[in-house]
Enzyme design. Structure first.
Site, PDB file in Angstrom:
ATOM      1  N   ALA A 224       5.689  52.458  74.125  1.00 23.96           N
ATOM      2  CA  ALA A 224       5.892  53.432  75.018  1.00 23.96           C
ATOM      3  C   ALA A 224       5.327  54.746  74.223  1.00 23.96           C
ATOM      4  CB  ALA A 224       7.357  53.572  75.499  1.00 23.96           C
ATOM      5  N   CYS A 275      -0.901  45.218  77.404  1.00 22.92           N
ATOM      6  CA  CYS A 275       0.756  45.417  77.101  1.00 22.92           C
ATOM      7  C   CYS A 275       1.380  46.729  77.331  1.00 22.92           C
ATOM      8  CB  CYS A 275       0.923  45.211  75.436  1.00 22.92           C
ATOM      9  SG  CYS A 275       0.727  43.243  74.951  1.00 22.92           S
TER      10      CYS A 275
HETATM   11  P1  NAD Z   1      -2.250  35.252  75.801  1.00 16.94           P
HETATM   12  O1  NAD Z   1      -2.030  35.218  77.160  1.00 16.94           O
HETATM   13  O2  NAD Z   1      -3.549  35.648  75.159  1.00 16.94           O
HETATM   14  O3  NAD Z   1      -1.437  33.974  75.028  1.00 16.94           O
HETATM   15  C1  NAD Z   1      -0.577  33.129  75.358  1.00 16.94           C
HETATM   16  C2  NAD Z   1      -0.548  31.748  75.220  1.00 16.94           C
HETATM   17  O4  NAD Z   1       0.435  30.904  75.513  1.00 16.94           O
HETATM   18  C3  NAD Z   1      -1.518  31.312  76.570  1.00 16.94           C
HETATM   19  O5  NAD Z   1      -2.720  30.464  75.825  1.00 16.94           O
HETATM   20  C4  NAD Z   1      -0.662  30.121  77.401  1.00 16.94           C
HETATM   21  O6  NAD Z   1      -1.603  29.173  77.581  1.00 16.94           O
HETATM   22  C5  NAD Z   1       0.268  29.912  76.180  1.00 16.94           C
HETATM   23  N1  NAD Z   1       1.438  29.273  76.865  1.00 16.94           N
HETATM   24  C6  NAD Z   1       2.110  29.665  77.862  1.00 16.94           C
HETATM   25  N2  NAD Z   1       3.206  28.854  78.039  1.00 16.94           N
HETATM   26  C7  NAD Z   1       3.133  27.698  77.176  1.00 16.94           C
HETATM   27  C8  NAD Z   1       4.021  26.803  76.775  1.00 16.94           C
HETATM   28  N3  NAD Z   1       5.005  26.575  77.589  1.00 16.94           N
HETATM   29  N4  NAD Z   1       3.391  25.997  75.808  1.00 16.94           N
HETATM   30  C9  NAD Z   1       2.606  26.066  75.112  1.00 16.94           C
HETATM   31  N5  NAD Z   1       1.816  27.282  75.334  1.00 16.94           N
HETATM   32  C10 NAD Z   1       2.128  28.077  76.057  1.00 16.94           C
HETATM   33  O7  NAD Z   1      -0.885  36.367  75.184  1.00 16.94           O
HETATM   34  P2  NAD Z   1      -1.278  37.191  74.311  1.00 16.94           P
HETATM   35  O8  NAD Z   1      -1.962  38.561  74.260  1.00 16.94           O
HETATM   36  O9  NAD Z   1      -1.267  36.518  72.856  1.00 16.94           O
HETATM   37  O10 NAD Z   1       0.344  37.940  74.018  1.00 16.94           O
HETATM   38  C11 NAD Z   1       1.485  36.881  73.772  1.00 16.94           C
HETATM   39  C12 NAD Z   1       2.604  37.845  73.474  1.00 16.94           C
HETATM   40  O11 NAD Z   1       2.491  38.766  72.457  1.00 16.94           O
HETATM   41  C13 NAD Z   1       3.346  38.732  74.750  1.00 16.94           C
HETATM   42  O12 NAD Z   1       4.428  38.780  75.108  1.00 16.94           O
HETATM   43  C14 NAD Z   1       2.671  39.846  74.308  1.00 16.94           C
HETATM   44  O13 NAD Z   1       3.205  41.032  75.142  1.00 16.94           O
HETATM   45  C15 NAD Z   1       2.771  40.247  73.030  1.00 16.94           C
HETATM   46  N6  NAD Z   1       1.767  40.970  72.150  1.00 16.94           N
HETATM   47  C16 NAD Z   1       0.488  40.877  72.442  1.00 16.94           C
HETATM   48  C17 NAD Z   1      -0.507  41.872  71.731  1.00 16.94           C
HETATM   49  C18 NAD Z   1      -1.919  41.900  72.013  1.00 16.94           C
HETATM   50  O14 NAD Z   1      -2.397  42.477  71.351  1.00 16.94           O
HETATM   51  N7  NAD Z   1      -2.361  41.082  73.009  1.00 16.94           N
HETATM   52  C19 NAD Z   1       0.033  42.505  70.824  1.00 16.94           C
HETATM   53  C20 NAD Z   1       1.587  42.409  70.313  1.00 16.94           C
HETATM   54  C21 NAD Z   1       2.361  41.793  71.024  1.00 16.94           C
HETATM   55  C1  UGA Z   2      -1.440  48.555  71.309  1.00 15.92           C
HETATM   56  C2  UGA Z   2      -0.643  48.928  70.194  1.00 15.92           C
HETATM   57  O1  UGA Z   2      -1.634  49.872  69.665  1.00 15.92           O
HETATM   58  C3  UGA Z   2      -0.369  47.736  69.085  1.00 15.92           C
HETATM   59  O2  UGA Z   2       0.365  48.313  68.218  1.00 15.92           O
HETATM   60  C4  UGA Z   2       0.505  46.662  69.993  1.00 15.92           C
HETATM   61  O3  UGA Z   2       0.820  45.844  69.407  1.00 15.92           O
HETATM   62  C5  UGA Z   2      -0.270  46.129  71.018  1.00 15.92           C
HETATM   63  O4  UGA Z   2      -0.598  47.566  71.959  1.00 15.92           O
HETATM   64  C6  UGA Z   2       0.610  45.289  72.069  1.00 15.92           C
HETATM   65  O5  UGA Z   2       1.790  45.250  71.964  1.00 15.92           O
HETATM   66  O6  UGA Z   2      -0.162  44.465  72.512  1.00 15.92           O
HETATM   67  P1  UGA Z   2      -3.905  47.404  72.033  1.00 15.92           P
HETATM   68  O7  UGA Z   2      -3.488  47.399  73.470  1.00 15.92           O
HETATM   69  O8  UGA Z   2      -4.625  46.251  71.433  1.00 15.92           O
HETATM   70  O9  UGA Z   2      -2.492  47.697  71.076  1.00 15.92           O
HETATM   71  O10 UGA Z   2      -4.952  48.762  71.446  1.00 15.92           O
HETATM   72  P2  UGA Z   2      -4.653  50.276  71.501  1.00 15.92           P
HETATM   73  O11 UGA Z   2      -5.523  50.801  70.177  1.00 15.92           O
HETATM   74  O12 UGA Z   2      -3.299  50.734  71.267  1.00 15.92           O
HETATM   75  O13 UGA Z   2      -5.375  50.698  72.673  1.00 15.92           O
HETATM   76  C7  UGA Z   2      -4.698  50.816  74.030  1.00 15.92           C
HETATM   77  C8  UGA Z   2      -5.685  51.584  74.914  1.00 15.92           C
HETATM   78  O14 UGA Z   2      -5.056  53.087  74.803  1.00 15.92           O
HETATM   79  C9  UGA Z   2      -6.897  51.434  74.993  1.00 15.92           C
HETATM   80  O15 UGA Z   2      -7.594  51.199  76.224  1.00 15.92           O
HETATM   81  C10 UGA Z   2      -7.412  52.347  74.241  1.00 15.92           C
HETATM   82  O16 UGA Z   2      -8.903  52.825  74.506  1.00 15.92           O
HETATM   83  C11 UGA Z   2      -6.551  53.450  74.761  1.00 15.92           C
HETATM   84  N1  UGA Z   2      -6.679  54.689  73.981  1.00 15.92           N
HETATM   85  C12 UGA Z   2      -6.115  54.612  72.535  1.00 15.92           C
HETATM   86  C13 UGA Z   2      -7.014  55.978  74.269  1.00 15.92           C
HETATM   87  O17 UGA Z   2      -7.178  56.106  75.590  1.00 15.92           O
HETATM   88  N2  UGA Z   2      -6.887  57.148  73.679  1.00 15.92           N
HETATM   89  C14 UGA Z   2      -6.301  57.009  72.433  1.00 15.92           C
HETATM   90  O18 UGA Z   2      -6.234  58.054  71.293  1.00 15.92           O
HETATM   91  C15 UGA Z   2      -6.229  55.683  71.540  1.00 15.92           C
END
Ligand code: NAD
Ligand code: UGA
Length: 458
Positions: A224, A275
């Site tokens: 946030a 996210c």
């Molecule tokens: P994603 O959708 O890429 O991956 C999740 C995976 O879980 C999928 O491949 C899905 O098939 C699998 N899955 C769902 N239910 C299942 C089950 N019962 N058994 C086995 N596999 C199962 O999601 P993501 O981007 O990796 O995000 C995962 C979590 O991490 C979310 O809560 C997200 O908010 C958090 N997160 C994501 C990021 C990011 O950059 N993407 C960064 C920090 C935190």
């Molecule tokens: C963000 C956070 O940076 C991670 O710490 C967190 O773990 C992750 O979300 C998550 O929980 O999924 P991410 O979404 O992968 O990571 O990428 P960011 O670099 O944060 O960018 C997010 C968005 O903001 C992008 O669209 C980027 O282009 C935009 N952005 C970023 C701006 O428009 N201006 C900026 O100055 C920075």
């Protein structure tokens, strides 16, 4: 060969895949298995064509895979054989029922908890990697202990802070690793097991511990705060355009105050990614649940400004292109939500493409890594959309280019050549402020950056 620990991760996505690859890479003494219900995803993890693009990922996967890193669909076997289970399943925004459009959809999470309970034959540490509403660990523990079979589970919160595009660097050298646990002797013992895993490559002072609810909440609050910075500077970009100020100059002046800091102050067409929006809405929902209306409204404003920024971008295009986009070819430079990833989840480009199609424009999309995802995102949109890998070919015959993603390649193109191939008057809308606006103007383009006065030949 016997390993010191058997670690399992449920969920082989953007988080589960890279985080487990890093643990396996840094700790050859542990056996790390990543399971997923999606066989196609697992097949890709086992192939040369990994399911996600992330700089540096391929090298570490190739080093560890088959040695102590395994990808599999055998969820049941994985649960039985491991003593530590990371849960990294998706937790999207709920689309139905109570809290639709705001609360986290916990169905995948709940299902995983039940699978763990069903197949476990020994005590386990369960690690929440997914981002979850505060107090989810309690729900998890209740589901797990309801079998009453004498098996003990300790739930830890270990939110992931990696950003896509820099995931490997973030995992290798994180600002911090956060581990939340209950403060009971068993909870603290479980916490120390996880601290030991990370201590294999991360300095101890960077591994911070807290109570479990603070840890769950910190993840939502961290996202946030980051998103709030972007909405803050984006709101000021609107004012700069009216007041002939330059948002980059303002951001530099403000960010040089060390109390504010200079990162995450790049004005843009809006933030995307899977996210930020979902986690803020999750926070808003929690505040509403606890009857904290003013707090909920404050954070919801971050999402409202982001929506406003995307809409403002399209309306500006419409306005300066003589109030009609019908039949005009418009090229989107980039579709990924940020550079260095093929991920398009919540990308502002999706919104912009859909709105341009509503205006009956003909949309051409180019992106070095995200074209496949772009096609999926727009498959149900009726309108003229084409996907072209080469940016020169993509922009030929177009009336406008809109930069959606800050890919470095877009700054280095031959814009004289591009200008010659475009319909006139030619427009560039730089939604990321990565181009040399004065030079483009000299070439002949009408140039509209974010948060700076437009440069027009009219
Ligand atoms: P994603 O959708 O890429 O991956 C999740 C995976 O879980 C999928 O491949 C899905 O098939 C699998 N899955 C769902 N239910 C299942 C089950 N019962 N058994 C086995 N596999 C199962 O999601 P993501 O981007 O990796 O995000 C995962 C979590 O991490 C979310 O809560 C997200 O908010 C958090 N997160 C994501 C990021 C990011 O950059 N993407 C960064 C920090 C935190
Ligand atoms: C963000 C956070 O940076 C991670 O710490 C967190 O773990 C992750 O979300 C998550 O929980 O999924 P991410 O979404 O992968 O990571 O990428 P960011 O670099 O944060 O960018 C997010 C968005 O903001 C992008 O669209 C980027 O282009 C935009 N952005 C970023 C701006 O428009 N201006 C900026 O100055 C920075």
């Amino acid at each position: 060969m016997s390993f010191e620990k058997n670690i399992l991760c449920i969920g082989a996505g953007y988080v589960g895949g890279p985080t487990m690859a890093m643990i396996a890479y840094k700790c050859p003494q542990y056996r790390v298995t990543v399971v997923d219900i999606d066989p196609e995803r697992i097949a890709q993890w086992n192939s040369d064509d990994l399911p996600i693009y992330e700089p540096g990922l391929e090298e570490i996967v190739k080093t560890a895979r088959g040695r102590n890193l395994f990808f599999s669909t055998e969820v049941e076997e994985g649960i039985r054989e491991s003593e530590i289970i990371f849960v990294s399943v998706n937790t999207p925004t709920k689309t139905f029922g109570a809290g639709a459009g705001m609360a986290a959809d916990l169905q995948y999470w709940d299902k995983t908890a039940r699978q763990i309970r069903k197949y476990s034959e020994s005590n386990k540490i369960i690690v929440e990697k997914s981002t979850l509403p505060v107090k989810t660990a309690q729900a998890m523990e209740r589901i797990l202990t309801s079998a009453d079979n004498g098996i003990r589970f300790h739930v830890l919160s270990n939110p992931e802070f990696l950003a896509q595009g820099t995931a490997i660097k973030d995992l290798e050298d994180p600002d911090r690793v956060l581990i939340g646990s209950t403060q009971t002797p068993e909870g603290l013992k479980a916490r120390d097991v996880l601290v030991e895993i990370y201590s294999n490559w991360i300095r101890r002072e960077r591994i911070i511990t807290s109570n479990i609810w603070s840890s769950e909440l910190s993840k939502l609050v961290a996202n946030a705060f980051l998103a709030q910075r972007i909405s803050s500077i984006n709101s000021i970009s609107a004012l700069c355009e009216k007041a002939d100020a330059d948002v980059e100059e303002v951001a530099r002046a403000v960010g040089m105050d060390s109390r504010v800091g200079n990162r995450f102050l790049n004005a843009s067409v809006g933030f995307g990614g899977s996210c930020f929006k979902k986690d803020i809405l999750n926070l808003v929902y929690l505040c509403q649940y606890y009857d904290l209306k003013e707090v909920a409204d404050y954070w919801e404003g971050v999402v409202r400004i982001n929506d406003y920024q995307k809409e403002r971008f399209v309306l500006n295009m419409l306005n300066v292109m003589f109030n009609t986009l019908a039949n005009k070819r418009i090229c989107l430079f980039g579709f990924a939500f940020k550079a260095d990833t093929g991920d398009t989840r919540e990308s502002p480009a999706i919104f912009v493409a859909e709105r341009l199609i509503e205006e009956k424009a003909r949309v051409v999309i180019t992106d070095p890594k995200a074209l496949k995802n772009a096609m999926k995102d727009l498959e149900n949109i009726a309108g003229e959309i084409s996907y072209v890998e080469d940016p020169y070919e993509a922009s030929a015959g177009c009336s406008a280019i809109a930069v959606m993603t800050e890919w470095g390649i877009y700054a280095d193109l031959d814009y004289k050549k591009i200008y010659r191939s475009m319909a006139k008057p030619a427009f560039i809308f730089d939604g990321r402020n990565i181009l040399d606006h004065d030079k483009l103007f000299e070439i002949g383009f009408n140039v509209f950056p974010i948060g700076k006065p437009g440069l027009t030949h009219f």
